[in-house]
Scaffold this active site. Structure first.
Site, mmCIF file in Angstrom:
data_model
loop_
_atom_site.group_PDB
_atom_site.id
_atom_site.type_symbol
_atom_site.label_atom_id
_atom_site.label_comp_id
_atom_site.label_asym_id
_atom_site.label_seq_id
_atom_site.Cartn_x
_atom_site.Cartn_y
_atom_site.Cartn_z
ATOM 1 N N ASP A 1 25.508 -22.494 0.892
ATOM 2 C CA ASP A 1 25.373 -23.199 2.171
ATOM 3 C C ASP A 1 25.635 -22.209 3.292
ATOM 4 O O ASP A 1 26.550 -21.386 3.189
ATOM 5 C CB ASP A 1 26.369 -24.356 2.260
ATOM 6 C CG ASP A 1 26.026 -25.516 1.340
ATOM 7 O OD1 ASP A 1 24.830 -25.705 1.051
ATOM 8 O OD2 ASP A 1 26.952 -26.240 0.940
ATOM 9 N N ASP B 1 19.339 -29.152 1.461
ATOM 10 C CA ASP B 1 20.028 -30.389 1.846
ATOM 11 C C ASP B 1 19.206 -31.187 2.857
ATOM 12 O O ASP B 1 19.150 -32.411 2.789
ATOM 13 C CB ASP B 1 21.402 -30.074 2.446
ATOM 14 C CG ASP B 1 22.350 -29.418 1.465
ATOM 15 O OD1 ASP B 1 22.145 -29.571 0.240
ATOM 16 O OD2 ASP B 1 23.295 -28.744 1.924
#
Length: 159
Positions: free
Chosen positions: A116, A135
């Site tokens: 991330d 995501d």
């Protein structure tokens, strides 16, 4: 199914390409933070071995294989659901969702965790969480599937 496959491929490629560019080429995995347009967009390195917001983190081996299995099961179900529906917009939404999910599955297989790096804050609110392009695909695809799942049908009055 061509639209589904194309959407899944494009989402997967965007996710993995962005991770290669930011995490590896820009060296975020070593630098840990790059301010792009503060506070609106920053790169903040995070390795998520759990679910969203770090849920199930701390049990990386068990969570890794469990989350891979769950993600693949969801991908199979979403693919079946979109194929049964057959509408192009459902194929597009499902493809985006599946491509994002497979991007995160790929990370778990290669790195043991999901990379991330996107961090966005605004208007005096400091967001401590990071996410990735996959995501965005998973959430965007899921929202679109929910919105488009039940097409409006002409109402029939019965007496």
């Amino acid at each position: 199914m061509r639209l589904f496959a194309l959407a899944a491929f494009v989402m997967f490629a965007l996710d993995q390409g962005s991770k290669v560019a930011v995490v590896h080429w820009l060296g975020l995995k070593h630098r840990l933070a790059i301010d792009v347009v503060p506070p609106l967009l920053n790169f903040r390195m995070g390795w998520n071995d759990g679910i969203n917001f770090g849920l199930l983190s701390g049990h990386p081996v068990a969570a890794r294989w469990l989350l891979i299995a769950v993600a693949l099961g969801i991908c199979v179900w979403v693919t079946w659901f979109a194929k049964a529906d057959g509408r192009p917009r459902m194929m597009l939404a499902a493809g985006v969702l599946v491509g994002g999910a497979l991007g995160n599955v790929f990370d778990r297989l290669i790195y043991g965790a999901v990379a991330d790096f996107l961090n966005m804050s605004c208007c005096g609110i400091n967001n401590p969480f990071a996410f990735n392009i996959a995501d965005v695909g998973v959430f965007g695809g899921a929202i679109a599937l929910v919105i488009w799942a039940n097409p409006e049908t002409p109402s029939k009055k019965t007496r």
